[in-house]
Design a protein around this motif. Structure first.
Motif, PDB file in Angstrom:
ATOM      1  N   GLN A   1       0.898   4.218  -2.835  1.00 12.47           N
ATOM      2  CA  GLN A   1       0.570   5.598  -2.448  1.00 12.47           C
ATOM      3  C   GLN A   1       1.752   6.552  -2.612  1.00 12.47           C
ATOM      4  OE1 GLN A   1      -1.513   6.213   1.296  1.00 12.47           O
ATOM      5  NE2 GLN A   1      -2.486   4.188   1.181  1.00 12.47           N
ATOM      6  N   CYS A   2       2.960   6.045  -2.405  1.00 13.44           N
ATOM      7  CA  CYS A   2       4.127   6.930  -2.370  1.00 13.44           C
ATOM      8  C   CYS A   2       5.018   6.799  -3.604  1.00 13.44           C
ATOM      9  CB  CYS A   2       4.955   6.652  -1.113  1.00 13.44           C
ATOM     10  SG  CYS A   2       4.061   6.956   0.422  1.00 13.44           S
TER      11      CYS A   2
ATOM     12  N   ASP B   1       0.835  -1.209   0.000  1.00 16.00           N
ATOM     13  CA  ASP B   1       0.000   0.000   0.000  1.00 16.00           C
ATOM     14  C   ASP B   1       0.870   1.259   0.000  1.00 16.00           C
ATOM     15  OD1 ASP B   1      -2.301  -1.496  -0.004  1.00 16.00           O
ATOM     16  OD2 ASP B   1      -2.631  -1.377   2.157  1.00 16.00           O
ATOM     17  N   LYS B   2       1.952   1.236   0.776  1.00 14.76           N
ATOM     18  CA  LYS B   2       2.847   2.398   0.778  1.00 14.76           C
ATOM     19  C   LYS B   2       3.501   2.563  -0.592  1.00 14.76           C
ATOM     20  CE  LYS B   2       6.854   4.632   2.841  1.00 14.76           C
ATOM     21  NZ  LYS B   2       7.929   4.637   3.861  1.00 14.76           N
TER      22      LYS B   2
END
Length: 255
Positions: free
Chosen positions: A86-87, A82-83
């Motif tokens: 998102q990033c 997920d990181k």
């Protein structure tokens, strides 16, 4: 035609502990069965092993065949993934800042007879690059040698083959983790890293294109395609459905 995504080919590349003779033709099986072989035949047998499929690869491919036939996809998710999603742009921005580049996220899938993929960054004719967002300071690799991972290497070799580039870079980037992803029990200082010098938050490894390893990749993918067609036909036969060659253009990853 079945095509593999670059991030999945690592599952195919491990060498088998035993030979699946069904992947050899009649002449090749005769050579393999010989107790005494010529030097040329020994070289051929070594090639059989290199293109063979390990038990782990067969397990992955069988699972893939099941997903295709039953029309579902087993989703794998984690806070680390997920990181990464998102990033991604934050990591590309950090890479550009450190290396004085102006890279943008590459958009445009490329396919051939065995692969279908889309790298993160493309410098046509020269580079494919993948940006990996580290979960936290503790998991961030600080040495280039720490960046090596066989799965990432084979992914890069698949991209070099697809895009016809000379080199592939894997860049690990360390950026702040969004607050909603940080578990309450983890140290906040491992996730809030913007105070660290940018140059200390990007670590990379470079892989040079190699025709020998690229041939091994191609052979393994073709063996994977052949096995998938075989196991799909077997599953259909075991359930009383007439065997048929897979006609859809599957590009889903083998996970």
């Amino acid at each position: 035609m079945i095509r593999f995504r670059p991030h999945s080919v690592g599952a195919l590349m491990t060498c088998p502990q035993s030979m699946d003779l069904s992947l050899l033709d009649e002449v090749e099986r005769e050579i393999y069965a010989k107790k005494k072989r010529t030097d040329e035949e020994k070289a051929m047998v070594e090639e059989f092993w290199l293109r063979g499929l390990s038990k782990g690869a067969i397990t992955h491919l069988t699972q893939y065949a099941k997903e295709m036939l039953y029309g579902y996809y087993k989703q794998i998710s984690s806070k680390e993934m997920d990181k990464g999603i998102q990033c991604e742009q934050d990591s590309i921005d950090l890479y550009n800042r450190v290396h004085f580049t102006r890279h943008k996220k590459h958009v445009g899938r490329v396919s051939n007879e065995i692969l279908s993929g889309e790298c993160d960054i493309l410098v046509p004719g020269e580079w494919t690059k993948d940006v990996k967002t580290s979960w936290n300071l503790d998991t961030f690799p600080v040495l280039s040698s720490d960046c090596h991972d066989a799965t990432y290497e084979w992914q890069g070799r698949a991209y070099m083959h697809l895009y016809d580039t000379k080199r592939h870079k894997v860049a690990f980037c360390l950026v702040d983790t969004p607050d909603d992803l940080i578990p309450r029990w983890e140290q906040q200082e491992l996730h809030k890293v913007e105070h660290i010098a940018p140059a200390m938050r990007v670590t990379s490894i470079i892989y040079e294109r190699c025709p020998i390893l690229e041939k091994r990749l191609i052979d393994k993918c073709r063996a994977g395609q052949e096995y998938l067609n075989k196991v799909v036909a077997q599953i259909r036969a075991d359930h009383g459905i007439e065997a048929d060659e897979i006609k859809a253009d599957f590009v889903k990853a083998v996970t």
